[in-house]
Design a protein around this motif. Structure first.
Motif, PDB file in Angstrom:
ATOM      1  N   GLN A 207       0.950  -1.209   0.080  1.00 13.87           N
ATOM      2  CA  GLN A 207      -0.024  -0.049   0.030  1.00 13.87           C
ATOM      3  C   GLN A 207       0.944   1.189   0.086  1.00 13.87           C
ATOM      4  OE1 GLN A 207      -2.102  -1.110   3.662  1.00 13.87           O
ATOM      5  NE2 GLN A 207      -4.181  -1.378   2.286  1.00 13.87           N
ATOM      6  N   ALA A 208       1.879   1.263   0.816  1.00 18.87           N
ATOM      7  CA  ALA A 208       2.755   2.483   0.882  1.00 18.87           C
ATOM      8  C   ALA A 208       3.365   2.586  -0.429  1.00 18.87           C
ATOM      9  CB  ALA A 208       3.765   2.266   1.804  1.00 18.87           C
ATOM     10  N   ALA A 209       3.818   1.549  -1.169  1.00 15.09           N
ATOM     11  CA  ALA A 209       4.485   1.597  -2.468  1.00 15.09           C
ATOM     12  C   ALA A 209       3.600   2.428  -3.607  1.00 15.09           C
ATOM     13  CB  ALA A 209       4.871   0.447  -3.062  1.00 15.09           C
ATOM     14  N   LEU A 210       2.335   1.869  -3.572  1.00 18.52           N
ATOM     15  CA  LEU A 210       1.301   2.444  -4.473  1.00 18.52           C
ATOM     16  C   LEU A 210       0.833   3.887  -3.760  1.00 18.52           C
ATOM     17  CD1 LEU A 210      -1.525  -0.399  -4.390  1.00 18.52           C
ATOM     18  CD2 LEU A 210       0.314   0.057  -6.246  1.00 18.52           C
ATOM     19  N   ALA A 211       0.948   4.242  -2.798  1.00 16.26           N
ATOM     20  CA  ALA A 211       0.706   5.621  -2.571  1.00 16.26           C
ATOM     21  C   ALA A 211       1.525   6.557  -2.815  1.00 16.26           C
ATOM     22  CB  ALA A 211       0.317   5.741  -1.137  1.00 16.26           C
ATOM     23  N   LEU A 212       2.927   5.960  -2.526  1.00 14.11           N
ATOM     24  CA  LEU A 212       4.142   6.869  -2.960  1.00 14.11           C
ATOM     25  C   LEU A 212       4.320   7.303  -4.520  1.00 14.11           C
ATOM     26  CD1 LEU A 212       6.895   8.307  -2.446  1.00 14.11           C
ATOM     27  CD2 LEU A 212       8.068   6.167  -2.757  1.00 14.11           C
ATOM     28  N   ASP A 213       3.891   6.014  -5.168  1.00 15.42           N
ATOM     29  CA  ASP A 213       4.113   6.348  -6.562  1.00 15.42           C
ATOM     30  C   ASP A 213       2.825   7.300  -7.100  1.00 15.42           C
ATOM     31  OD1 ASP A 213       4.570   5.290  -9.501  1.00 15.42           O
ATOM     32  OD2 ASP A 213       2.459   4.905  -9.368  1.00 15.42           O
ATOM     33  N   GLU A 214       1.529   7.369  -6.848  1.00 19.71           N
ATOM     34  CA  GLU A 214       0.759   8.180  -7.235  1.00 19.71           C
ATOM     35  C   GLU A 214       0.969   9.535  -6.576  1.00 19.71           C
ATOM     36  OE1 GLU A 214      -4.146   9.039  -7.147  1.00 19.71           O
ATOM     37  OE2 GLU A 214      -3.261   7.311  -6.027  1.00 19.71           O
ATOM     38  N   LEU A 215       1.336   9.753  -5.353  1.00 18.10           N
ATOM     39  CA  LEU A 215       1.505  11.122  -4.740  1.00 18.10           C
ATOM     40  C   LEU A 215       2.559  11.715  -5.286  1.00 18.10           C
ATOM     41  CD1 LEU A 215       0.175  10.294  -1.185  1.00 18.10           C
ATOM     42  CD2 LEU A 215      -0.600  12.077  -2.506  1.00 18.10           C
ATOM     43  N   ARG A 216       3.696  11.140  -5.666  1.00 20.09           N
ATOM     44  CA  ARG A 216       4.912  11.815  -6.298  1.00 20.09           C
ATOM     45  C   ARG A 216       4.725  12.332  -7.658  1.00 20.09           C
ATOM     46  NH1 ARG A 216      10.608  10.964  -5.631  1.00 20.09           N
ATOM     47  NH2 ARG A 216      10.546   9.242  -4.333  1.00 20.09           N
TER      48      ARG A 216
END
Length: 515
Positions: A207-216
């Motif tokens: 979940q953290a990886a998906l969030a980082l990808d979108e928010l970056r």
């Protein structure tokens, strides 16, 4: 042929178009996202599989000859209770059944698939002592588009044990799969497999990886939107000048200033503009606020890169030492703090967007009617966007509360601390939508202001190409009307802004016929 009772009806998943090799050592965040999206298929590295098999053999030998937590003993407060030899065969399934109590809504396919990808790679690091056929089964599920039903709540940041127990029961054939393809063949999981599978934070990491990808991507897009707003108010380039940032050389801040110069085609040493002495903070302090957000994203990615490729299972099986080391390596304080830091930095970036929106509504900066209104008397124009953006910012701010401040004492007091990294990851996923809407409001106003002033940014510059894309999807009508659809379109465009290189942005713009 009827669908087996533990498999749901198919849901389409894209066919993989490439390969990612999982070796337990070098999987990046970007590949977790691609695996979650079904864009690539995983292939276990042959040497890593041999290492995992050696670890499994070692773990079984250790459990047969001594006391190993979770294999020959109970877990949690039951850690001192030995498992009789005659009961060992059933212990693993009983452990999975008892721990598969995650609650709440079922998670989206993407998040569960990210969990499968992380767990398969972690197992190839070789510290779990889990049967290697589980790794193969996880990869088969990712390729086929199958994923188990996994519910939202069950972790406090010391292992995603409830979610992974649901995965374990699905692998054993006792829990429902869903998705577009066939489930893996049932695995014969026993006392040497159960804890080894669930002793991980794979869901939180995915979940953290998906969030980082979108928010970056969204932060990158915000800089293009800010550049459009700067042009709409005749803003100064001085805040991005090279001497300013050479004098105070924070890495992220310096990089953002350089990127703003590139977006705008600004020189390194710009000439001060005529008129007002300096701009509002929304423009003048952008490098100082966006820079820390980029630094926080980089720090989060470094933390994730370690965890995704870590053998953090408790106990750690070490074939070289013929030992099982009991430890706290599963505790995610570092990730929880990194996620909290990232969200707090995003709250500042989004708040700065609302500052620029306020400037766009102010005639002193735009030389237009208040609220960029149309020609009718007392028109409200985009006035409501400040309220809408403020409401979305309120949600974002609530999601930015530090999860690492949480505390829990569990299992009769033997687990007396919790990182709540799982909550931090969920909150980070949830900030994406309000963040996107805040910046979408600014983009609508910036494009309207540029249109009303009949300003067309240079189409050879990134900011000009971005304007052309925005103009193609945003309504030209300036009379008072509902702006919901405008903001929705603008918010959707942010992914395009955030992922393209400037050359690609030019190519897509030419394809729309708007350049």
């Amino acid at each position: 042929m009827d669908t087996p009772p533990h498999v749901s009806r198919p849901v389409p998943v894209p066919a993989p178009t490439g390969v990612v090799v999982l070796d337990g050592r070098s999987l990046p965040v970007a590949d977790i996202v691609r695996l979650a999206d079904g864009a690539v298929r995983p292939v276990p590295d042959a040497d890593a599989m041999k290492h995992a098999e050696h670890s499994w053999d070692t773990a079984r030998r250790l459990a047969a000859s001594g006391r190993v937590y979770g294999r020959s003993t109970g877990v949690g407060a039951n850690r001192s209770e030995d498992i009789p030899t005659e009961a060992a065969a059933d212990h693993g399934l009983r452990l999975l059944r008892s721990h598969a109590g995650a609650i709440g809504d079922p998670l989206p396919a993407r998040e569960v698939r990210a969990m499968l990808a992380v767990r398969a790679n972690q197992l190839l690091a070789g510290g779990a002592g889990l049967r290697p056929t589980v790794i193969t089964a996880l990869c088969e599920a990712l390729v086929a588009g199958a994923y188990p039903v996994v519910h939202e709540y069950g972790s406090v940041g010391t292992g995603d044990i409830a979610a992974l127990a649901q995965l374990g029961l699905a692998l054993a054939g006792e829990h429902r799969w869903q998705g577009s393809g066939p489930a893996p063949a049932p695995q014969a999981l026993d006392n040497n497999d159960a804890l080894a599978l669930i002793s991980s934070n794979a869901l939180t990491l995915g979940q953290a990886a998906l969030a980082l990808d979108e928010l970056r991507r969204l932060v990158n897009a915000t800089e293009l939107v800010a550049a459009l707003s700067l042009l709409a108010v005749d803003g100064s380039y001085e805040a991005y000048a090279e001497p300013v940032h050479a004098a105070r050389p924070h890495p992220g801040t310096t990089a953002v200033a350089g990127r703003m110069r590139e977006l705008l085609g600004a020189p390194g040493r710009p000439t001060p503009p005529l008129g007002r002495i300096q701009d509002p903070y929304g423009f003048r302090c952008l490098p100082q606020i966006h820079g820390p957000a980029h630094d926080a994203a980089d720090a989060l990615e470094r933390t994730l890169a370690v965890e995704i490729n870590a053998a953090a299972e408790n106990p750690l099986i070490s074939p070289d030492d013929l030992a099982a080391y009991h430890h706290g390596g599963f505790y995610l304080a570092g990730l929880s703090l990194a996620l909290d830091h990232f969200r707090l930095s995003l709250a500042q970036v989004a708040r700065l967007s609302t500052s620029r929106l306020a400037a766009l509504n102010e005639p002193a900066y735009t030389r237009l009617r208040p609220f960029l209104a149309g020609s009718e008397p007392a028109s409200s124009g985009v006035m409501i966007l400040e309220y809408a953006a403020g409401a979305a910012l309120g949600d974002l701010r609530a999601c930015s509360a530090p999860a690492s401040l949480g505390h829990a004492v569990l299992s009769r007091g033997v687990e007396e601390q919790a990182s709540f990294a799982s909550l931090a990851a969920r909150q980070t996923l949830r900030v994406s939508e309000p963040y996107r809407l805040v910046v979408g409001c600014e983009l609508v106003a910036a494009v309207r202001a540029l249109r009303q002033r009949d300003l067309r940014p240079d189409p050879e510059l990134p900011v000009g190409r971005a304007f052309a894309l925005a103009e193609a999807v945003l309504d030209v009508e300036h009379a008072d009307r509902p702006l919901t659809d405008d903001v929705t379109s603008a918010a959707a465009l942010l992914d395009t802004f955030g992922t393209m290189t400037f050359g690609e942005l030019a190519r897509v713009t030419r394809g729309t016929g708007t350049a």
